[in-house]
Design an enzyme around this catalytic site. Sequence first.
Site, PDB file in Angstrom:
ATOM      1  CE  LYS A  62     -88.961 -61.267  38.833  1.00 36.45           C
ATOM      2  NZ  LYS A  62     -89.975 -60.164  38.867  1.00 36.45           N
ATOM      3  CD  GLN A 106     -90.845 -57.297  41.097  1.00 36.32           C
ATOM      4  OE1 GLN A 106     -90.252 -57.795  40.200  1.00 36.32           O
ATOM      5  NE2 GLN A 106     -91.726 -58.303  41.784  1.00 36.32           N
ATOM      6  CG  ASP A 129     -93.296 -58.815  33.667  1.00 33.39           C
ATOM      7  OD1 ASP A 129     -92.914 -59.968  34.227  1.00 33.39           O
ATOM      8  OD2 ASP A 129     -93.104 -58.043  34.587  1.00 33.39           O
TER       9      ASP A 129
END
Length: 302
Positions: A62, A106, A129
């Site tokens: 990422k 995460q 997200d």
Amino acid sequence: MVPVRYTGAVSAIRINGKETARKKREEAAARAALLRERGIVPCLAVVLLGEDPASLSYVSAKERALEETGMAGRDIRLPAETSEEDLLALIAELNRDTTVHGILVQLPLPGHITGDRVITAIDPRKDVDGFHPVSVGNLVLGRPGFLPCTPHGVLVLLQELEIPLSGARTVVLGRSNLVGKPLANLLSRREVNATVTICHTGTRDLAAHTREADILIAAAGRAGLVTADMIKEGAVVIDVGVNRVPDSGMKRGYRLCGDVDFVPAAEKASYITPVPGGVGPMTIAMLMQNVIEAAEAQGAAG
Ligand code: GUN
């Protein structure tokens, strides 16, 4: 040990997720350049607790993508023992920071932390997200909002290939909050119009369902779960699984494989995604798009 074969005749068209992802990332880079001209550098804060090898590898990918797209990354690595209170305080700080447009924590989080509480603490305007209950609600209601990256990546991949989706019998294998549930919602939206069946560990005679599928999407997280006999001739097979299978022949001691037994499945399918190189790159491309959208919206709001 799961039998995974990567050699042999392949008749299906291998879907190149990397290629479509590259195109989408170029679009994101062009939008990032326009923002930078206005003095806004789109910025994603990436928070990682601990050193889970898979998470470390996702987070690095990422961060590389942010750099390549002309965006900033705020890389925050914390010990696995970080308390929930400290993590929530960090999120509150990132919510207030006007130079941060997106926040990604995460997953999975260490066991002592309640993931739901952490996700809900993120400002929905920075929820790139698409996991916050506000984003999930918007998705289910068909309202504009951040779409979760992997389900969105699957949809964009199918659309780019011009796979007919309206009325298509689609089986989603897996009901996770990250993939299965949002994907089923997305595909059954009126403007997509697929007919969706969700299968899971409680499904009786799984193969009877999957063999009916024009589009079969495997997101169960079990290597080799989908065998060729479960696939209808000519079906489109999308493999979302990313499994690490021990392999002493590999330098790193494992190989990556999806949920689908690739080579035999490819002899039956019309299109199939490989693992790696299928859905994975699309997830990151859609994340870049969400960060841009967050920065554009926050820039417009001043
Ligand atoms: N862990 C595995 N996939 C994801 C993802 O898309 N977002 C976050 N935050 N964690 C993940």
